[in-house]
Scaffold this active site. Sequence first.
Site, PDB file in Angstrom:
ATOM      1  N   HIS A  72       0.848  -1.070   0.032  1.00 35.49           N
ATOM      2  CA  HIS A  72       0.200  -0.107  -0.058  1.00 35.49           C
ATOM      3  C   HIS A  72       0.855   1.305   0.153  1.00 35.49           C
ATOM      4  O   HIS A  72       1.770   1.418   1.025  1.00 35.49           O
ATOM      5  CB  HIS A  72      -0.805  -0.130   1.341  1.00 35.49           C
ATOM      6  CG  HIS A  72      -2.024  -0.739   1.299  1.00 35.49           C
ATOM      7  ND1 HIS A  72      -3.094  -0.774   2.183  1.00 35.49           N
ATOM      8  CD2 HIS A  72      -2.558  -1.652   0.367  1.00 35.49           C
ATOM      9  CE1 HIS A  72      -4.071  -1.869   1.617  1.00 35.49           C
ATOM     10  NE2 HIS A  72      -3.415  -2.539   0.511  1.00 35.49           N
ATOM     11  N   TYR A 200      -9.643   5.227   7.489  1.00 38.73           N
ATOM     12  CA  TYR A 200      -9.814   5.686   8.765  1.00 38.73           C
ATOM     13  C   TYR A 200     -10.660   6.801   8.804  1.00 38.73           C
ATOM     14  O   TYR A 200     -10.632   7.865   8.216  1.00 38.73           O
ATOM     15  CB  TYR A 200      -8.424   6.257   9.326  1.00 38.73           C
ATOM     16  CG  TYR A 200      -7.246   5.280   9.538  1.00 38.73           C
ATOM     17  CD1 TYR A 200      -7.077   4.587  10.791  1.00 38.73           C
ATOM     18  CD2 TYR A 200      -6.688   5.012   8.519  1.00 38.73           C
ATOM     19  CE1 TYR A 200      -5.874   3.592  10.993  1.00 38.73           C
ATOM     20  CE2 TYR A 200      -5.500   3.802   8.735  1.00 38.73           C
ATOM     21  CZ  TYR A 200      -5.332   3.404  10.051  1.00 38.73           C
ATOM     22  OH  TYR A 200      -4.266   2.402  10.134  1.00 38.73           O
ATOM     23  N   PRO A 292      -3.986   0.707  18.558  1.00 36.61           N
ATOM     24  CA  PRO A 292      -3.628   0.216  17.308  1.00 36.61           C
ATOM     25  C   PRO A 292      -3.910   1.211  16.221  1.00 36.61           C
ATOM     26  O   PRO A 292      -3.754   0.910  15.198  1.00 36.61           O
ATOM     27  CB  PRO A 292      -4.917  -0.972  17.242  1.00 36.61           C
ATOM     28  CG  PRO A 292      -5.889  -0.695  18.239  1.00 36.61           C
ATOM     29  CD  PRO A 292      -5.217   0.058  19.305  1.00 36.61           C
ATOM     30  N   LYS A 296       1.461   0.223  15.116  1.00 39.48           N
ATOM     31  CA  LYS A 296       2.634   0.154  15.682  1.00 39.48           C
ATOM     32  C   LYS A 296       2.881  -0.725  16.450  1.00 39.48           C
ATOM     33  O   LYS A 296       4.361  -1.038  16.666  1.00 39.48           O
ATOM     34  CB  LYS A 296       3.088   1.757  16.261  1.00 39.48           C
ATOM     35  CG  LYS A 296       2.839   2.894  15.380  1.00 39.48           C
ATOM     36  CD  LYS A 296       3.839   2.819  14.390  1.00 39.48           C
ATOM     37  CE  LYS A 296       3.692   3.800  13.383  1.00 39.48           C
ATOM     38  NZ  LYS A 296       4.049   3.278  12.138  1.00 39.48           N
ATOM     39  N   TYR A 388       3.528   7.132  10.120  1.00 45.31           N
ATOM     40  CA  TYR A 388       2.791   5.841   9.572  1.00 45.31           C
ATOM     41  C   TYR A 388       3.817   4.725   8.922  1.00 45.31           C
ATOM     42  O   TYR A 388       3.833   3.649   9.219  1.00 45.31           O
ATOM     43  CB  TYR A 388       1.890   6.289   8.452  1.00 45.31           C
ATOM     44  CG  TYR A 388       0.620   5.145   8.463  1.00 45.31           C
ATOM     45  CD1 TYR A 388      -0.440   5.352   9.392  1.00 45.31           C
ATOM     46  CD2 TYR A 388       0.953   4.384   7.637  1.00 45.31           C
ATOM     47  CE1 TYR A 388      -1.242   4.110   9.429  1.00 45.31           C
ATOM     48  CE2 TYR A 388      -0.283   3.432   7.218  1.00 45.31           C
ATOM     49  CZ  TYR A 388      -1.285   3.428   8.365  1.00 45.31           C
ATOM     50  OH  TYR A 388      -2.180   2.205   8.287  1.00 45.31           O
TER      51      TYR A 388
END
Length: 395
Positions: A72, A200, A292, A296, A388
């Site tokens: 991704h 998200y 979550p 990480k 990220y």
Amino acid sequence: MRVQVAIIGAGPSGLLLGAKLHRAGIDAIVIEQRSPEYVLGRIRAGVLEQGCVDMMDGLGLGARMHAEGLVHGGFNLGYRNTHHRIDLHGLTGKNVMVYGQTEVTRDLMDARAAWGAKTVYEAENVRIHGFDGNTPSVTYTKDGKTHEIQCDYIAGCDGFHGVSRASVPAQSIQHYERVYPFGWLGVLADVPPVAHELIYSNHERGFALCSMRSKTRSRYYIQCSLDDKVEAWSDQAFWDELRRRLDPEAAESMVIGPSIEKSIAPLRSFVAEPMRFGRLFLVGDAAHIVPPTGAKGLNLAASDVHYLAHGLIEHYTDKSAAGLDAYSGRALRRVWKAVRFSWWFTALMHKFPPAQGDTGAISQKIQEAEIDYLLGSQAAMTSLAENYVGLPYEV
């Protein structure tokens, strides 16, 4: 039995450390209280940073990950009934890999079996001894018999509730913790993902996350009350609520089906300092837990393994203690940055109850301003993307 390193816990961190040490010719044993089937049955994270991918490749264990994993280059941030793509690769030059923690564990477990490396499953009453001196050992019971393993070092990779951290005297360790006032209700289902990349979603009804494990298996979450019970949520009720929290296009295109796993997870930020106590080293969830939201947990375990394996290999090959002495400081610097990012991303995306003295829901207005700023600022999006995809490992 005598080995150089005793590893407590056969989750990803313990198996990854075991693989790194085995490849370096260091004699290590992995001791796990559960069965292999139980370990593989844990439903956990699925987004790997480049550092974790590189580690699997370096061990020669990345073939299935590259064949079945999904690369991704971005993710979608849902807000006000639409979604905005965060271009991870465009902003950082890096990608992430969607590949379930269960699959990482399976690859490491299969490799350990193929190598004939020492592993003990279903070890009961595991205890660690003498780590504050020069002769540490581990004892456990199996098939009614007590066994003792003498070793040079002990790696505590046995998670938040494990024996390793619990064995450290209270006056020698400092705990930092924040418990969040909500949980995640998660569903695993054999349906195609609603989108090619993760979504998200910040919504007035609460946070939602659309993730996946493969092109045919999806992992979805919604923010829920800590008082909620899994039994109170039918599959249909979950799908209906998830759709409400997504933009219309995503909600309309979602394919639903029966859940194959459903659970509620509380969210917390937790760090234990230091991460070394004499000849005992804490690794992964034994030392730190993050929400979550930022993906990480497994990746921090991998960076801990990177630092500890480096220190142990340096000790046995170069007779230098520098890497082991630096382990806790190096690991914690990266841990705290990930704790900060996970806290920030959680605060950005979730609906919080009003804080004491929060007149006129000022926190909600600040959150909205933060998202507006993020989506309009290249610098802010770059900061999000850098964190990220994973900050670099310290040399």
